[in-house]
Design an enzyme around this catalytic site. Structure first.
Site, PDB file in Angstrom:
ATOM      1  N   GLU A 126       0.865  -1.183   0.000  1.00 60.05           N
ATOM      2  CA  GLU A 126       0.000   0.000   0.000  1.00 60.05           C
ATOM      3  C   GLU A 126       0.892   1.220   0.000  1.00 60.05           C
ATOM      4  O   GLU A 126       2.127   1.108   0.114  1.00 60.05           O
ATOM      5  CB  GLU A 126      -0.928  -0.014   1.224  1.00 60.05           C
ATOM      6  CG  GLU A 126      -2.026  -1.063   1.119  1.00 60.05           C
ATOM      7  CD  GLU A 126      -3.012  -1.004   2.264  1.00 60.05           C
ATOM      8  OE1 GLU A 126      -2.920  -0.093   3.093  1.00 60.05           O
ATOM      9  OE2 GLU A 126      -3.864  -1.890   2.314  1.00 60.05           O
ATOM     10  N   HIS A 246      -8.556   9.867   2.732  1.00 61.21           N
ATOM     11  CA  HIS A 246      -8.163   8.728   1.888  1.00 61.21           C
ATOM     12  C   HIS A 246      -8.303   9.150   0.433  1.00 61.21           C
ATOM     13  O   HIS A 246      -9.338   9.696   0.043  1.00 61.21           O
ATOM     14  CB  HIS A 246      -9.046   7.515   2.183  1.00 61.21           C
ATOM     15  CG  HIS A 246      -8.474   6.238   1.645  1.00 61.21           C
ATOM     16  ND1 HIS A 246      -8.435   5.965   0.306  1.00 61.21           N
ATOM     17  CD2 HIS A 246      -7.902   5.184   2.257  1.00 61.21           C
ATOM     18  CE1 HIS A 246      -7.867   4.768   0.125  1.00 61.21           C
ATOM     19  NE2 HIS A 246      -7.534   4.279   1.300  1.00 61.21           N
ATOM     20  N   ARG A 295      -0.093   8.479   1.523  1.00 59.32           N
ATOM     21  CA  ARG A 295      -1.466   8.824   1.156  1.00 59.32           C
ATOM     22  C   ARG A 295      -1.715  10.331   1.069  1.00 59.32           C
ATOM     23  O   ARG A 295      -2.502  10.783   0.254  1.00 59.32           O
ATOM     24  CB  ARG A 295      -2.271   8.076   2.190  1.00 59.32           C
ATOM     25  CG  ARG A 295      -3.454   8.393   2.622  1.00 59.32           C
ATOM     26  CD  ARG A 295      -4.133   7.377   3.494  1.00 59.32           C
ATOM     27  NE  ARG A 295      -4.060   5.970   3.193  1.00 59.32           N
ATOM     28  CZ  ARG A 295      -4.543   5.046   4.012  1.00 59.32           C
ATOM     29  NH1 ARG A 295      -5.104   5.400   5.138  1.00 59.32           N
ATOM     30  NH2 ARG A 295      -4.467   3.784   3.701  1.00 59.32           N
ATOM     31  N   HIS A 356     -10.975  10.103   6.445  1.00 56.84           N
ATOM     32  CA  HIS A 356     -10.779   8.670   6.660  1.00 56.84           C
ATOM     33  C   HIS A 356     -10.283   8.333   8.061  1.00 56.84           C
ATOM     34  O   HIS A 356     -10.794   7.404   8.689  1.00 56.84           O
ATOM     35  CB  HIS A 356      -9.769   8.177   5.616  1.00 56.84           C
ATOM     36  CG  HIS A 356      -9.473   6.711   5.678  1.00 56.84           C
ATOM     37  ND1 HIS A 356     -10.452   5.743   5.554  1.00 56.84           N
ATOM     38  CD2 HIS A 356      -8.304   6.030   5.851  1.00 56.84           C
ATOM     39  CE1 HIS A 356      -9.890   4.539   5.634  1.00 56.84           C
ATOM     40  NE2 HIS A 356      -8.597   4.686   5.832  1.00 56.84           N
ATOM     41  N   ARG A 391      -0.727   8.975   9.073  1.00 58.79           N
ATOM     42  CA  ARG A 391      -0.574   7.548   9.353  1.00 58.79           C
ATOM     43  C   ARG A 391      -0.156   6.779   8.097  1.00 58.79           C
ATOM     44  O   ARG A 391      -0.726   6.990   7.018  1.00 58.79           O
ATOM     45  CB  ARG A 391      -1.904   6.990   9.858  1.00 58.79           C
ATOM     46  CG  ARG A 391      -1.901   5.508  10.070  1.00 58.79           C
ATOM     47  CD  ARG A 391      -3.215   5.056  10.661  1.00 58.79           C
ATOM     48  NE  ARG A 391      -4.331   5.268   9.776  1.00 58.79           N
ATOM     49  CZ  ARG A 391      -4.724   4.414   8.830  1.00 58.79           C
ATOM     50  NH1 ARG A 391      -4.058   3.297   8.621  1.00 58.79           N
ATOM     51  NH2 ARG A 391      -5.763   4.688   8.074  1.00 58.79           N
TER      52      ARG A 391
HETATM   53  C1  SIN Z   1      -7.132   0.936   2.608  1.00 58.01           C
HETATM   54  O1  SIN Z   1      -7.400  -0.251   2.488  1.00 58.01           O
HETATM   55  O2  SIN Z   1      -6.785   1.661   1.686  1.00 58.01           O
HETATM   56  C2  SIN Z   1      -7.235   1.550   3.963  1.00 58.01           C
HETATM   57  C3  SIN Z   1      -6.170   1.026   4.804  1.00 58.01           C
HETATM   58  C4  SIN Z   1      -5.876   1.984   5.902  1.00 58.01           C
HETATM   59  O3  SIN Z   1      -6.602   2.952   6.117  1.00 58.01           O
HETATM   60  O4  SIN Z   1      -4.859   1.776   6.562  1.00 58.01           O
END
Ligand code: SIN
Length: 564
Positions: A126, A246, A295, A356, A391
């Site tokens: 991610e 997000h 992010r 988010h 985060r």
């Molecule tokens: C996601 O699956 O993109 C969210 C994961 C997260 O907020 O850590």
């Protein structure tokens, strides 16, 4: 102790416990199970059903250095980079070092993660992670599986639970030590109406505050109740200005409100591209990780391109996955998209950023202790120092696990005893906001304190919130318009409280850092702002804001050995 309380009827019933855990996500249930295993009489209080919190909605997974060649040190590095200079390195080190074993203990509790054909845990990537490090379950239903396993364990071990219960305020003894909570049980179950759980330790695991904005990935229960309770109890909160937006939330129209479907970062981790209306991959060249940058950088990249093109959303293109991969790897997202008439197998998915995750929260030390003796916090409601200004993806479930365990161990080792709860000698009863005010607060926050902020937008937001506050005060206990005590008015009052703190901190932080993006202060300013903003509520309801360089706070009497 502020003496500030929500207006509520006096408790009509009470029960005794050694520890009350408020919230039933990964953090709350992990704390409850470990306290129970340590022989403590534990009561879990939760606002809806046991599995109704944010954990259930987590898609991507849980980050831990489980893969071959990965190390806690590399996980630490990625976490510190995402946190933009404000992580507490000691807290992060605990997280990444304890993390792999904490995940193994979760598996021993019953959680089933996806594996490859050899039976090894399958790992994805991610944003912000330089390695495949995210364990997942049910493809994109990781939170649901963790929640299932923990709820099953809580039921198997007969942990006492009170569902449909909104926590109201902290009870304290004559020395100002935690002595339990008041709560309102909504209709079902053994108790009804306002009551109290008396206990010398209270663990706040109430989740986030996403409902303070109009559109969020958070469920309806995320109304900032834990942060508001902690402020009224005199605890410090920190870093509330760092709200993570997000980048890829399914775009359902400009006026969509409430909980919106998430399109996990793991979709980008498996190779999906962000494209604009012309099909151009605009993240390439903006960061070495392109779509997998941390992010905040991706959210900003999307917002910039939306502004350049006058567009309301961008697109996530994963048509090349094909139907089989979509069905096996991302069944939840596929179903959510199709339910809204979008088939990601045949067309790019419209996405835009939405609120988010609260990176800040109730300030704790490394044992999850807050500044109020006997009051603990873990999970999204807490600010442990792990997340800093932003985060890292999938660190939240891990933080909930690791710090909940540390809290349970601290409570089990403590010899602290609370006296009987005593009423504050001169309580200030907060006038309650009418439930209709909620939408107004959400619009003010989305317009003035959303993903893009400026001195002017924040000033407007502050004025608008002050107006809501003043109206509530003028219609207070001596007036005739204050709302009646009830779940919606208590929640709305909590939302206003956290909104005011968030805007106050966001105005003070005159820079851009992590997920706090000030258009009028576009640069990061380490000389002035490599510090946290700690906020306390004064007895006269004013907010005391204190910048501090560290996560440390002076020892409380929770640290001192006590007579049994
Ligand atoms: C996601 O699956 O993109 C969210 C994961 C997260 O907020 O850590």
């Amino acid at each position: 102790m502020t003496g500030i309380r929500l207006q509520a009827p006096a408790p009509g019933w009470s029960i005794d416990a050694d520890v009350v855990v408020v919230g039933s996500g990964v953090a709350g249930l992990t704390a409850a199970l470990r306290c129970t295993a340590a022989g403590l009489r534990t009561v879990v209080v939760t606002k809806a059903r046991l599995d109704d919190g944010s954990t259930r909605w987590a898609q991507g997974g849980i980050a831990a250095a489980l893969g071959e060649g990965d190390t806690p040190e590399q996980h630490l590095d990625d976490t510190l980079v995402a946190g933009a200079g404000l992580c507490d390195e000691e807290a992060v080190r605990l997280l990444v070092t304890d993390g792999p074993d904490a995940v193994r203990r979760l598996i021993a509790t019953g959680a089933r993660f996806d594996t490859d054909p050899t039976g090894t845990i399958a790992l994805t990537r991610e944003g912000g992670h330089h390695r495949r490090r995210i364990a997942h379950a049910g493809g994109d239903a990781t939170g649901a599986e963790i929640s299932r396993a923990l709820v099953d364990a809580v039921r198997d071990r007969a942990v006492r639970t009170i569902e449909n219960a909104l926590v109201l305020d902290l009870l304290t003894d004559a020395d100002g030590r935690t002595a339990g909570v008041t709560l309102h049980v909504m209709g079902e179950g053994q108790h009804d109406g306002v009551g109290a759980v008396h206990a010398p330790a209270v663990v706040l695991a109430t989740g986030g505050m996403g409902q303070v904005f109009s559109a969020t990935t958070n469920p309806a229960v995320s109304t900032g109740d834990g942060v508001a309770l902690a402020l009224r109890a005199g605890a410090e909160v920190s870093d509330l200005e760092f709200v993570q937006f997000h980048p890829t939330v399914l775009f359902l129209g400009p006026d969509a409100e409430g909980q919106q479907p998430l399109v996990s970062e793991a979709v980008r981790g498996e190779g999906a591209h962000l494209v604009d209306a012309d099909g151009v991959r605009f993240m390439v060249g903006q960061h070495e990780l392109a779509e997998l940058a941390p992010r905040d950088i991706v959210a900003k990249g999307i917002m910039r391109r939306m502004r350049e093109q006058g567009a309301r959303h961008m697109y996530l293109d994963a048509r090349h996955f094909g139907a089989a991969m979509w069905e096996s790897r991302f069944p939840t997202i596929l179903a959510a998209c199709r339910a809204h008439g979008i088939d990601p197998v045949t067309r790019p998915v419209p996405v835009a950023p939405a609120a988010h995750y609260a990176s800040g929260g109730v300030r704790t030390d490394l044992h999850g202790r807050t500044t109020v003796p006997g009051l603990y916090a873990c999970g999204e409601v807490a600010c442990t120092g792990v997340h800093g200004a932003n985060r890292l993806a999938s660190n939240s479930l891990l933080e909930g696990l690791v710090f909940a365990e540390r809290i349970a161990d601290d409570i089990a080792a403590s010899t602290a005893r609370a006296g009987a709860p005593v009423p504050h000698p001169a309580p200030t009863l907060l006038p309650l906001l009418a439930p209709e005010t909620r939408t107004r607060i959400q619009h003010v926050m989305t317009t003035g304190a959303g993903v893009l902020r400026s001195a002017a937008s924040l000033a407007e937001a502050a004025d608008a919130l002050d107006a809501v506050h003043a109206e509530a005060l003028s219609d207070g206990p001596d007036g005739n318009k204050a709302a009646e005590p009830g779940v919606e008015s208590w929640e709305t009052t909590n939302l206003l409280c956290v909104a005011r703190v968030l805007v106050t901190a966001a105005r003070r932080r005159e820079e851009t850092r992590g997920c706090h993006w000030r258009e009028d202060r576009p640069d990061r300013d380490d000389a002035a702002w490599r510090r946290h903003l700690v906020v306390r509520l004064g007895p006269d309801r004013t907010l005391d804001v204190r910048p501090t360089d560290t996560q440390d706070f002076p020892p409380t009497d929770a640290d001192a050995p006590r007579e049994p």
